[in-house]
Every structure is written in structure tokens, then in C-alpha cells.
Design an enzyme around this catalytic site. Structure first.
Site, PDB file in Angstrom:
ATOM      1  N   GLU A 285       0.925  -1.327  -0.044  1.00 43.14           N
ATOM      2  CA  GLU A 285      -0.011   0.034  -0.096  1.00 43.14           C
ATOM      3  C   GLU A 285       0.842   1.424   0.086  1.00 43.14           C
ATOM      4  O   GLU A 285       0.615   2.247  -0.794  1.00 43.14           O
ATOM      5  CB  GLU A 285      -1.058   0.061   1.111  1.00 43.14           C
ATOM      6  CG  GLU A 285      -2.061  -0.822   1.090  1.00 43.14           C
ATOM      7  CD  GLU A 285      -2.042  -2.383   1.384  1.00 43.14           C
ATOM      8  OE1 GLU A 285      -0.796  -2.694   1.665  1.00 43.14           O
ATOM      9  OE2 GLU A 285      -2.797  -3.226   1.412  1.00 43.14           O
TER      10      GLU A 285
ATOM     11  N   HIS B 238     -12.196  -5.312   8.545  1.00 46.90           N
ATOM     12  CA  HIS B 238     -12.761  -5.484   7.345  1.00 46.90           C
ATOM     13  C   HIS B 238     -14.235  -4.478   7.431  1.00 46.90           C
ATOM     14  O   HIS B 238     -15.012  -4.617   6.558  1.00 46.90           O
ATOM     15  CB  HIS B 238     -13.100  -6.870   6.608  1.00 46.90           C
ATOM     16  CG  HIS B 238     -12.017  -7.490   6.195  1.00 46.90           C
ATOM     17  ND1 HIS B 238     -11.186  -8.193   7.088  1.00 46.90           N
ATOM     18  CD2 HIS B 238     -11.279  -7.739   4.835  1.00 46.90           C
ATOM     19  CE1 HIS B 238     -10.118  -8.910   6.575  1.00 46.90           C
ATOM     20  NE2 HIS B 238     -10.337  -8.493   4.987  1.00 46.90           N
TER      21      HIS B 238
END
Ligand SMILES: Cc1ncc(C[n+]2csc(CCOP(=O)(O)OP(=O)(O)O)c2C)c(N)n1
Length: 671
Positions: free
Chosen positions: A410, A477
Site C-alpha cells: 500500500e 474489514h
């Protein structure tokens, strides 16, 4: 205080003059000497209290100068805090550097950032942010732009040996390796990271051993030998221009002074200074040229005199300059690239029923068609189409060059987004889940967000953030993390609740030259549909939408909260309320909100995010400050519990703000 480099008359380094002419060697000597003389002057000024801080590169000049001389003027170099030689070889007028170091307007950041923390498109230099490693991801992005443009340009990025311990080093090398990016990663191995010796920083013997781990070539040079650094970087650059690929270049060197001048050098054994002092890059080269009769004492004296005069003349200019006049409006204005964007309207009335996810896909497809310099990057987004299938079929239409599967990196990829922008390209970076942005947080809040304010460079990056709960996916999540970014000047934060807004706002985000965090709620992807214009259109960022009109209260919300509020109002037809969907959280639409509050006098703010530090606090504070006289009841915030997001459906329902919204609304209305 470190010892000064030993004055040597002997030549301790092995020079190979290759095909350099005498006059070229003299030019190289002058380039090498200049940063040394500037530094010596800075040390004097520091002692006189005329400058505040100095990070010395004495002893390491041959690397910066070698690199600056080896690359073409249009090729980007990304230096660190000890690379003055990069700036001088790129011929930046010295008074601009001096003004920069003194925080004067004649520098590159208008007093907003210090020392070498700036970039300049004019000289194709991208300076560091303090965090060291993020530079390397940015270099990846610049190299990617070069690769896609097929313009046969090389990029060079610097790191110290200490900086290689950061994840950014690994991620950036890994991405560069997988994508064959034409970058030279220059590791200045000076044996220390601040006070920590290499033995406490890493275990491998030498950096070139890492090349095999990344599947890339690695080369080691004597970093004090200007002819070796220059020739090696020149030939590596020539090679990667023709055959794009990353190369790790380890330059063995030594820092002859402290980390910065105030930090001292007690931690360095004196014999190291003695040993490396003999290998001083400047005096060795000078003695070599003397021994070869290429220069003589007269030339040395005249060169030194000329450089010193240049330094003095430029210092005068910088010292004569006034400090920047603080002007609040300008400071706030310069946080963003304020290019005015025209709102696009659909040309025809043709509409299609789209799910929220379809609208996002449609926007990306139209954006990719309109901007051939737009690149989408993310994990599993190419052939697989992304975990939510938002980019399914994109590889077929736009090719793998512009639809890029990324390694799980990322930070490097978000940095690459900035690099693309520096090279005049646009990007969309998909976080597989908004939760994972934590691994690239630094690039977002320190690099993307601050670059425009610091040196006027925009970061044309959209970060797609599949967010939110109600999907029974647990703490990693399901998070709502928009508040982190609303608290970061320089970002825009967009959060649509309907398919039509999802499309218009995503296209507006793509057009916007600023970094936009685009939140898209996973629970909405396939659960709501709307008739959406098929054409290209944009929805203005920063404008809220009045979803329902009423008189008793104002409900302020966004994302999934809008749907919870609609459901609650449907179930309570006796309650008449304005329902405002903020749509953009930074900057948020104060005018629409205030207009409604002045009308209803009662406010409930609803968000899926947890309560403490959530955006509701900011809006509530704003209203109590600016609309106090219109309020008939305390502003109520309804948010999720201040816990991580639990997975079990019952626990999650209890966690979510929805469970408490009806009660909160009734409390406000009935106050
Ligand atoms: C992420 C981060 N952690 C810590 C620091 C503080 N810091 C500044 S320079 C430095 C040492 C860097 O060492 P190295 O990369 O070897 O470069 P050198 O200073 O030796 O040239 C440290 C720890 C920082 N700037 N950024």
C-alpha cells in the site's frame, strides 16, 4: 565534534579517468568542490548563530555530485538530507538554496518547510519528507510514468542505510522489480543511522546481497570516488533507459560529521574518522588531478576563490531578503490546488438502472476513456476485476499498462500515485478494504496531503476506500476511518450514498487535481439501485444534498447513515425532518447545513463511525458556535459504540449507530 577530514597529499583512492578529457575532469572537480565549500560556510554561520540547523554531507559528496552529473537534466532525482551535491549540480542558484534554508520567500517553500524538504519541477528534483523511506515509492511512480510514456528516462532515488530498514524500502524495491521500473535506488552506506551502527540496524553483510532477494541487479561502488560514482551511475542510467529495470546501487562511504550538527559524534570510534578521513572524496580527487598535472595550485586557489565569491554574493541576497509576511488567507488557500473545475452535465437524458457498485465502475470506465493519462492500481484489480469486481473487464479495454495489479504494498503504491502526478499523470488507487489504508497512511497524510502546501506540487490521486460495516466482517474489514482524513489538511474526503452521486462524485474526484479519499460503502454496493445517467457527468465536491424536507429537525448524515435515516423516517411518518446527505466530508457544506438548522432549530447528527473524535463532534461544535441562537434543543450525536467493529451479527447490530438512531431522533424532536 567530528574531526575535519585529514588533509592528504597522497591519493588513497583508485581513479580510472576512462575517456574523460582534462577539461571534463576539471569541471567534475569544480562540481565536487562546491558543496564542500558551501557546507564549510554553513558550519561557520551555524557557529555564529546565523542559521539554526545543519545536516552535513561532508565526506559523501561524490555520490550526490556523481549522480547529479550522470543523469540528464530532465530526469528526476529524489535526494535526501545529505545530498547538497544534487542541488548544486542541477545549477540551482545558490541564493535560492540559502533562502530555502532560512525559510525565506526566495526559497522553494515560502518558509513552510525546512532544509532539503522541497521539490522543484524546474530542476527535476523531488525532495524528501522527514520520514525518509516514502521517497522510494514516489520514485517508482515517476519511473512508471516514464515506462508508460516510453520516453527512455531514468530516475534516481537516494536512501541512507538506516532508511532501508523501513518497510518503504522493501515495498518500493519489490514494486520496481515486479514492474521493471527504470529506477536506480542509491543506498548511501555510511555505517550509521543517526547514532545506530549498521550492526544494530540489519544483519546482512552488504546491500548488494539484497539484489538477489528482489530479483534485481545490485552494484557496489566506492562512494567516495567521484569518477567511479559518476561513471557507474551514467552507465546504469544508459542501460535502464534502453532496458527498463530497477538497479540497487550501494555506495560505500562515511559521514564525517554528526547526524546533524547539534548531535555530536561521540558514538563514532575516532579511528573511523582517521581511516575515512584519508579517503576524503574532495582532497583525494584534488590530489589525483594534481599528481596527473591536470590542475595546479593556482587553479585550485582560483576555483576556491570563485566559488567562495559566489557563495558570499548569494548569501548577501538571501540575508537581505525579508521573512515571509504571514497572510492567513494565503496559507489556507495554498493547501489545495485551486484550479476551477467546470461541472459537466449529461448530454442526453438516457438513464440506466445501476447498482451503487455499477455506478462506480461506470465512472471509472468513463474516466479512463476521457483521460488517457489515468492509471488504476490496486490488488487483484486486473484480470480478476478486484475483490468487489469494480474493475471487471478493464484490462480488456484499457490494457495492463493502465490497469495494474499491485503487490501488497500500500505504501509504495500510494507513493507511486504521487510520483505519477509529479509526472503529469492521474491515478486511482484502490484499497482492497479501507481498513488497509493504515499500511499506506504515511503516504496519504504526509505526502499526498502536504505536498501542495509545501512546494506547490499537486497530488492528482483518488484513493478508493471500500468502507464500512453491516457486512459481518469483523474489526479489520468493517471500519469507518474517514475521520482520520477529515483531520488532515490537504485531502478532500468524499462519501456518496447513492449510485448517481457515486458516479458524479467519482468523476469529479478524478478531475480534481487534489488527493481525494473516496469512500464507498460495501453494504451499498449491491443493495441499492437508481436510474443513473449513462453519460459522463460530474457532481460538485463540497456540496451536500437535501434528501428529504421537513420542519421539526435536521438530520445530518452520510453514507449508510442516509439509508438508516430514510428507513427511520419511513417508519415514523409523524416526524417531519430535513435529511441532509453531506456527500463530501472535507470540505463539508456548512451553508446547506446552517440553512436547514436555522429553519428547524433541532439537530441530530448520525454517523456509522464511532462517537469520540468522529465528524459529528466537529459539526456539533460548529453549530453551537455559529447557530446557537437558532437552536431549540441540544445537538444530539448518534454514532456507533466506541469499540472495534464486532463480527457476530447481533453484536454488530448492537454496535452500529442504527440501533440508537430512532431514539436519538425522537429525543431531539420531543425536547
Ligand atoms: C520514519 C522516521 N523515523 C525516524 C526518523 C528520525 N531520523 C532522522 S534521520 C535518521 C537516521 C537515518 O539514517 P540513514 O538512513 O542511514 O541516513 P544518514 O543520516 O546516515 O545519512 C533517523 C532515525 C525519521 N526521520 N523518520
Amino acid at each position: 565534534m567530528a574531526q575535519a577530514p585529514a588533509t592528504v597529499s597522497a591519493v588513497f583512492l583508485k581513479y580510472d579517468r576512462k575517456n574523460f578529457s582534462d577539461s571534463q575532469l576539471i569541471e567534475i572537480y569544480k562540481e565536487l568542490l562546491k558543496p564542500r565549500l558551501i557546507e564549510e560556510k554553513m558550519l561557520v554561520l551555524l557557529r555564529q548563530g546565523k542559521i539554526a540547523k545543519w545536516f552535513s554531507g561532508i565526506g559523501q559528496e561524490a555520490i550526490s555530485v556523481g549522480c547529479g552529473l550522470a543523469l540528464e537534466a530532465e530526469e528526476y532525482i529524489l535526494p535526501m538530507h545529505r545530498n547538497l551535491g544534487v542541488f548544486t549540480t542541477r545549477k540551482i542558484p545558490l541564493h535560492r538554496l540559502f533562502s530555502q534554508w532560512q525559510g525565506k520567500p526566495g526559497g522553494f517553500t515560502n518558509g513552510r518547510d525546512r532544509s532539503f524538504h522541497f521539490g522543484t519541477q524546474e530542476f527535476h528534483i523531488v525532495g524528501m519528507i522527514s520520514h525518509l523511506g516514502p521517497q522510494m515509492g514516489v520514485a517508482d511512480g515517476i519511473a512508471l510514468a516514464n515506462l508508460l510514456k516510453k520516453n527512455q528516462k531514468a530516475t534516481a532515488v537516494f536512501t541512507g542505510d538506516g532508511g532501508t530498514s523501513e518497510g518503504d524500502f522493501h515495498e518500493s524495491l519489490n514494486v520496481a522489480a515486479v514492474w521493471d521500473l527504470p529506477v536506480i535506488f542509491i543506498v548511501e552506506n555510511n555505517g550509521y543511522g543517526l547514532s545506530t551502527p549498521s550492526s544494530e540496524q540489519f544483519r546482512m553483510k552488504q546491500f548488494i546481497d539484497k539484489g538477489i532477494g528482489y530479483g534485481i541487479e545490485a552494484v557496489q561502488v566506492d562512494g567516495n570516488n567521484i569518477l567511479e560514482t559518476y561513471s557507474t551511475i551514467k552507465s546504469l542510467a544508459e542501460s535502464i533507459r534502453k532496458k527498463p529495470r530497477p538497479i540497487l546501487l550501494e555506495c560505500m562511504t562515511f559521514r564525517m560529521r554528526g547526524h546533524e550538527e547539534a548531535s555530536g559524534t561521540k558514538y563514532v570510534p575516532p579511528q573511523l574518522f582517521e581511516e575515512w578521513g584519508k579517503k576524503d572524496p574532495v582532497s583525494n580527487f584534488e590530489n589525483y588531478l594534481l599528481s596527473e598535472k591536470i590542475i595546479d595550485e593556482n587553479l585550485i586557489a582560483s576555483t576556491r576563490r570563485e566559488i567562495k565569491q559566489e557563495i558570499e554574493k548569494n548569501l548577501e541576497i538571501a540575508f537581505a531578503e525579508n521573512n515571509p509576511e504571514p497572510e492567513t488567507a494565503r496559507e489556507v488557500h495554498d493547501v489545495y490546488d485551486n484550479t476551477k473545475l467546470k461541472i459537466s452535465f449529461p448530454v442526453s437524458d438516457k438513464k440506466t438502472e445501476m447498482r451503487y457498485l455499477d455506478a462506480i465502475t461506470d465512472a471509472m470506465r468513463l474516466g479512463m476513456r476521457k483521460y488517457d493519462n489515468l492509471v488504476i492500481m490496486g490488488q487483484d484489480i486486473a484480470e480478476y476485476g478486484g475483490v468487489f469486481k469494480a474493475t471487471l473487464g478493464f484490462v480488456e479495454e484499457f490494457g495492463k499498462g493502465r490497469v495494474r495489479n499491485t503487490p501488497i504494498c500500500e505504501s509504495a503504491i500510494l507513493g507511486a500515485g504521487l510520483g505519477l502526478s509529479i509526472s503529469g499523470m492521474k491515478s486511482i488507487v484502490e484499497m482492497q478494504f479501507a481498513d488497509f489504508v493504515t499500511c499506506g497512511f504515511n503516504q496519504v497524510v504526509n505526502n499526498l496531503a502536504k505536498t501542495h502546501y509545501r512546494w506547490g506540487q499537486n497530488a492528482d490521486v483518488v484513493v478508493r476506500m471500500p468502507t464500512g460495516a453491516q457486512v459481518n466482517a469483523g474489526p479489520f474489514h468493517s471500519q469507518s476511518n474517514e475521520a482520520w482524513f477529515v483531520h488532515t489538511p490537504g485531502l478532500k474526503v468524499v462519501y456518496p450514498a447513492f449510485p448517481s452521486d457515486a458516479k458524479g462524485l467519482l468523476l469529479a474526484s478524478i478531475e480534481d487535481p487534489n488527493p481525494v479519499m473516496y469512500f464507498e460503502h460495501k453494504a451499498l454496493y449491491r443493495s441499492i439501485t437508481e436510474e443513473v445517467h449513462e453519460d459522463y457527468y460530474t457532481t460538485e465536491i463540497g456540496k451536500a444534498r437535501l434528501v428529504r424536507e421537513g420542519s421539526q429537525a435536521t438530520i445530518i448524515t452520510y453514507g449508510l447513515g442516509v439509508h438508516w435515516a430514510m428507513e427511520t423516517l419511513d417508519q415514523n411518518p409523524n416526524i417531519s425532518a430535513d435529511l441532509i446527505d453531506l456527500r463530501t466530508l472535507l470540505p463539508w457544506d456548512q451553508e446547506t447545513v446552517e440553512t436547514s438548522v436555522r429553519k428547524t432549530g433541532r439537530v441530530v447528527i448520525l454517523h456509522e463511525d464511532t462517537l469520540i473524535g468522529g465528524i459529528g463532534g466537529e459539526i456539533s461544535a460548529h453549530l453551537s458556535e455559529h447557530c446557537f441562537q437558532y437552536l431549540d434543543a441540544p445537538v444530539v450525536r448518534v454514532a456507533s459504540l466506541d469499540t472495534p467493529v464486532p463480527m457476530n451479527v447481533e453484536l454488530e447490530n448492537n454496535f452500529l449507530a442504527k440501533a440508537r438512531f430512532e431514539e436519538g431522533l425522537k429525543r431531539v424532536v420531543g425536547y
